[in-house]
Design a protein around this motif. Structure first.
Motif, PDB file in Angstrom:
ATOM      1  N   ASP A  58       0.817  -1.217   0.000  1.00 38.92           N
ATOM      2  CA  ASP A  58       0.000   0.000   0.000  1.00 38.92           C
ATOM      3  C   ASP A  58       0.848   1.263   0.000  1.00 38.92           C
ATOM      4  O   ASP A  58       0.332   2.358  -0.180  1.00 38.92           O
ATOM      5  CB  ASP A  58      -0.921   0.021   1.224  1.00 38.92           C
ATOM      6  CG  ASP A  58      -2.021  -1.020   1.132  1.00 38.92           C
ATOM      7  OD1 ASP A  58      -2.420  -1.373   0.005  1.00 38.92           O
ATOM      8  OD2 ASP A  58      -2.481  -1.475   2.196  1.00 38.92           O
ATOM      9  N   THR A  59       2.158   1.106   0.219  1.00 40.55           N
ATOM     10  CA  THR A  59       3.074   2.240   0.306  1.00 40.55           C
ATOM     11  C   THR A  59       4.029   2.205  -0.873  1.00 40.55           C
ATOM     12  O   THR A  59       4.489   1.148  -1.282  1.00 40.55           O
ATOM     13  CB  THR A  59       3.873   2.179   1.619  1.00 40.55           C
ATOM     14  OG1 THR A  59       2.958   2.188   2.717  1.00 40.55           O
ATOM     15  CG2 THR A  59       4.823   3.357   1.745  1.00 40.55           C
ATOM     16  N   LEU A  60       4.339   3.393  -1.400  1.00 38.16           N
ATOM     17  CA  LEU A  60       5.292   3.524  -2.495  1.00 38.16           C
ATOM     18  C   LEU A  60       6.380   4.509  -2.097  1.00 38.16           C
ATOM     19  O   LEU A  60       6.095   5.590  -1.574  1.00 38.16           O
ATOM     20  CB  LEU A  60       4.599   4.036  -3.756  1.00 38.16           C
ATOM     21  CG  LEU A  60       5.508   4.290  -4.964  1.00 38.16           C
ATOM     22  CD1 LEU A  60       6.027   2.973  -5.531  1.00 38.16           C
ATOM     23  CD2 LEU A  60       4.769   5.068  -6.044  1.00 38.16           C
ATOM     24  N   TYR A  61       7.621   4.119  -2.312  1.00 38.73           N
ATOM     25  CA  TYR A  61       8.760   5.025  -2.188  1.00 38.73           C
ATOM     26  C   TYR A  61       9.260   5.334  -3.588  1.00 38.73           C
ATOM     27  O   TYR A  61       9.378   4.427  -4.412  1.00 38.73           O
ATOM     28  CB  TYR A  61       9.899   4.400  -1.374  1.00 38.73           C
ATOM     29  CG  TYR A  61       9.740   4.558   0.106  1.00 38.73           C
ATOM     30  CD1 TYR A  61      10.404   5.571   0.792  1.00 38.73           C
ATOM     31  CD2 TYR A  61       8.914   3.707   0.823  1.00 38.73           C
ATOM     32  CE1 TYR A  61      10.253   5.708   2.158  1.00 38.73           C
ATOM     33  CE2 TYR A  61       8.757   3.849   2.194  1.00 38.73           C
ATOM     34  CZ  TYR A  61       9.437   4.850   2.847  1.00 38.73           C
ATOM     35  OH  TYR A  61       9.287   4.996   4.209  1.00 38.73           O
ATOM     36  N   ILE A  62       9.552   6.605  -3.830  1.00 36.12           N
ATOM     37  CA  ILE A  62      10.066   7.019  -5.131  1.00 36.12           C
ATOM     38  C   ILE A  62      11.503   7.506  -4.961  1.00 36.12           C
ATOM     39  O   ILE A  62      11.774   8.380  -4.143  1.00 36.12           O
ATOM     40  CB  ILE A  62       9.209   8.141  -5.732  1.00 36.12           C
ATOM     41  CG1 ILE A  62       7.780   7.669  -5.923  1.00 36.12           C
ATOM     42  CG2 ILE A  62       9.810   8.605  -7.056  1.00 36.12           C
ATOM     43  CD1 ILE A  62       6.831   8.744  -6.405  1.00 36.12           C
ATOM     44  N   LYS A  83      -3.850   7.211  -7.221  1.00 42.02           N
ATOM     45  CA  LYS A  83      -4.941   6.275  -7.526  1.00 42.02           C
ATOM     46  C   LYS A  83      -4.625   4.875  -7.002  1.00 42.02           C
ATOM     47  O   LYS A  83      -5.523   4.121  -6.642  1.00 42.02           O
ATOM     48  CB  LYS A  83      -5.172   6.225  -9.033  1.00 42.02           C
ATOM     49  CG  LYS A  83      -6.244   5.255  -9.455  1.00 42.02           C
ATOM     50  CD  LYS A  83      -6.435   5.249 -10.941  1.00 42.02           C
ATOM     51  CE  LYS A  83      -7.470   4.199 -11.321  1.00 42.02           C
ATOM     52  NZ  LYS A  83      -7.645   4.089 -12.753  1.00 42.02           N
ATOM     53  N   HIS A  84      -3.349   4.518  -6.929  1.00 41.85           N
ATOM     54  CA  HIS A  84      -2.963   3.145  -6.628  1.00 41.85           C
ATOM     55  C   HIS A  84      -2.324   2.938  -5.263  1.00 41.85           C
ATOM     56  O   HIS A  84      -2.190   1.791  -4.831  1.00 41.85           O
ATOM     57  CB  HIS A  84      -2.002   2.643  -7.706  1.00 41.85           C
ATOM     58  CG  HIS A  84      -2.610   2.573  -9.066  1.00 41.85           C
ATOM     59  ND1 HIS A  84      -3.567   1.656  -9.404  1.00 41.85           N
ATOM     60  CD2 HIS A  84      -2.405   3.330 -10.167  1.00 41.85           C
ATOM     61  CE1 HIS A  84      -3.918   1.835 -10.671  1.00 41.85           C
ATOM     62  NE2 HIS A  84      -3.236   2.847 -11.150  1.00 41.85           N
ATOM     63  N   TYR A  85      -1.920   4.015  -4.582  1.00 39.78           N
ATOM     64  CA  TYR A  85      -1.200   3.862  -3.313  1.00 39.78           C
ATOM     65  C   TYR A  85      -1.806   4.736  -2.228  1.00 39.78           C
ATOM     66  O   TYR A  85      -2.194   5.884  -2.479  1.00 39.78           O
ATOM     67  CB  TYR A  85       0.287   4.203  -3.486  1.00 39.78           C
ATOM     68  CG  TYR A  85       1.021   3.146  -4.266  1.00 39.78           C
ATOM     69  CD1 TYR A  85       1.528   2.016  -3.629  1.00 39.78           C
ATOM     70  CD2 TYR A  85       1.176   3.249  -5.638  1.00 39.78           C
ATOM     71  CE1 TYR A  85       2.174   1.026  -4.338  1.00 39.78           C
ATOM     72  CE2 TYR A  85       1.821   2.256  -6.366  1.00 39.78           C
ATOM     73  CZ  TYR A  85       2.321   1.151  -5.698  1.00 39.78           C
ATOM     74  OH  TYR A  85       2.953   0.165  -6.417  1.00 39.78           O
ATOM     75  N   LYS A  86      -1.853   4.179  -1.002  1.00 39.11           N
ATOM     76  CA  LYS A  86      -2.369   4.923   0.144  1.00 39.11           C
ATOM     77  C   LYS A  86      -1.331   5.888   0.703  1.00 39.11           C
ATOM     78  O   LYS A  86      -1.672   6.949   1.216  1.00 39.11           O
ATOM     79  CB  LYS A  86      -2.808   3.956   1.245  1.00 39.11           C
ATOM     80  CG  LYS A  86      -4.012   3.131   0.886  1.00 39.11           C
ATOM     81  CD  LYS A  86      -4.395   2.212   2.020  1.00 39.11           C
ATOM     82  CE  LYS A  86      -5.577   1.357   1.613  1.00 39.11           C
ATOM     83  NZ  LYS A  86      -5.919   0.388   2.656  1.00 39.11           N
ATOM     84  N   GLU A  87      -0.067   5.485   0.642  1.00 34.92           N
ATOM     85  CA  GLU A  87       1.017   6.317   1.188  1.00 34.92           C
ATOM     86  C   GLU A  87       2.137   6.408   0.159  1.00 34.92           C
ATOM     87  O   GLU A  87       2.532   5.412  -0.436  1.00 34.92           O
ATOM     88  CB  GLU A  87       1.559   5.703   2.477  1.00 34.92           C
ATOM     89  CG  GLU A  87       2.639   6.518   3.136  1.00 34.92           C
ATOM     90  CD  GLU A  87       3.154   5.884   4.423  1.00 34.92           C
ATOM     91  OE1 GLU A  87       4.252   6.297   4.845  1.00 34.92           O
ATOM     92  OE2 GLU A  87       2.492   4.996   4.983  1.00 34.92           O
ATOM     93  N   ILE A  88       2.643   7.628  -0.023  1.00 35.50           N
ATOM     94  CA  ILE A  88       3.702   7.872  -1.000  1.00 35.50           C
ATOM     95  C   ILE A  88       4.819   8.633  -0.296  1.00 35.50           C
ATOM     96  O   ILE A  88       4.570   9.623   0.390  1.00 35.50           O
ATOM     97  CB  ILE A  88       3.170   8.688  -2.196  1.00 35.50           C
ATOM     98  CG1 ILE A  88       1.988   7.966  -2.844  1.00 35.50           C
ATOM     99  CG2 ILE A  88       4.271   8.934  -3.217  1.00 35.50           C
ATOM    100  CD1 ILE A  88       1.046   8.873  -3.568  1.00 35.50           C
ATOM    101  N   ASN A  89       6.052   8.155  -0.476  1.00 36.94           N
ATOM    102  CA  ASN A  89       7.208   8.780   0.155  1.00 36.94           C
ATOM    103  C   ASN A  89       8.330   8.930  -0.854  1.00 36.94           C
ATOM    104  O   ASN A  89       8.446   8.142  -1.782  1.00 36.94           O
ATOM    105  CB  ASN A  89       7.725   7.905   1.306  1.00 36.94           C
ATOM    106  CG  ASN A  89       6.690   7.702   2.368  1.00 36.94           C
ATOM    107  OD1 ASN A  89       6.389   8.607   3.120  1.00 36.94           O
ATOM    108  ND2 ASN A  89       6.134   6.506   2.429  1.00 36.94           N
ATOM    109  N   GLU A  90       9.155   9.917  -0.611  1.00 32.26           N
ATOM    110  CA  GLU A  90      10.385  10.045  -1.382  1.00 32.26           C
ATOM    111  C   GLU A  90      11.488   9.441  -0.524  1.00 32.26           C
ATOM    112  O   GLU A  90      11.643   9.783   0.635  1.00 32.26           O
ATOM    113  CB  GLU A  90      10.700  11.507  -1.677  1.00 32.26           C
ATOM    114  CG  GLU A  90      12.010  11.664  -2.392  1.00 32.26           C
ATOM    115  CD  GLU A  90      12.431  13.104  -2.532  1.00 32.26           C
ATOM    116  OE1 GLU A  90      13.540  13.317  -3.027  1.00 32.26           O
ATOM    117  OE2 GLU A  90      11.691  14.009  -2.140  1.00 32.26           O
ATOM    118  N   ALA A  91      12.212   8.503  -1.086  1.00 32.06           N
ATOM    119  CA  ALA A  91      13.321   7.898  -0.353  1.00 32.06           C
ATOM    120  C   ALA A  91      14.525   8.808  -0.495  1.00 32.06           C
ATOM    121  O   ALA A  91      15.080   8.957  -1.572  1.00 32.06           O
ATOM    122  CB  ALA A  91      13.619   6.508  -0.887  1.00 32.06           C
TER     123      ALA A  91
END
Length: 103
Positions: A58-62, A83-91
């Motif tokens: 559910d989480t994406l790191y970019i 649209k596809h992820y609940k949590e988005i972070n920049e690594a």
């Protein structure tokens, strides 16, 4: 023509990416490119491949490396990801550096 060293490098990079995903308990997307108009369909295709994976989180790191580009395209990228992820972070480099250190 397949070049064995390229296949080896791809394999090693994929393994490190999988290790990073396990460490972060998230999907990881590496984007290294200018953000140009017209990249949305390719970006969508990549995100959809991540989403279709049996291990989708559910989480994406970019991990983002870019010299900038189109603000409109960035907005479209963000909408695709939201649209596809609940949590988005920049690594950040700190996060990646911490991953490289022994626990």
């Amino acid at each position: 023509m397949d070049i064995p060293v390229i296949d080896t490098i791809k394999s090693l990079l994929n393994q490190k990416l999988a290790d990073l995903e396990n460490f972060l308990n998230a999907d990881v997307l590496v984007f290294s490119s200018p953000i140009l108009d017209g990249l949305e369909s390719q970006f969508l295709h990549i995100v959809e491949q991540l989403v279709e994976s049996e291990n989708k989180k559910d989480t994406l790191y970019i991990l983002l490396t870019t010299n900038g580009g189109s603000a409109i395209t960035v907005e479209r990228f963000v909408n695709i990801i939201r649209k596809h992820y609940k949590e988005i972070n920049e690594a950040s480099s700190t996060c990646v550096e911490a991953f490289r250190q022994p626990c």
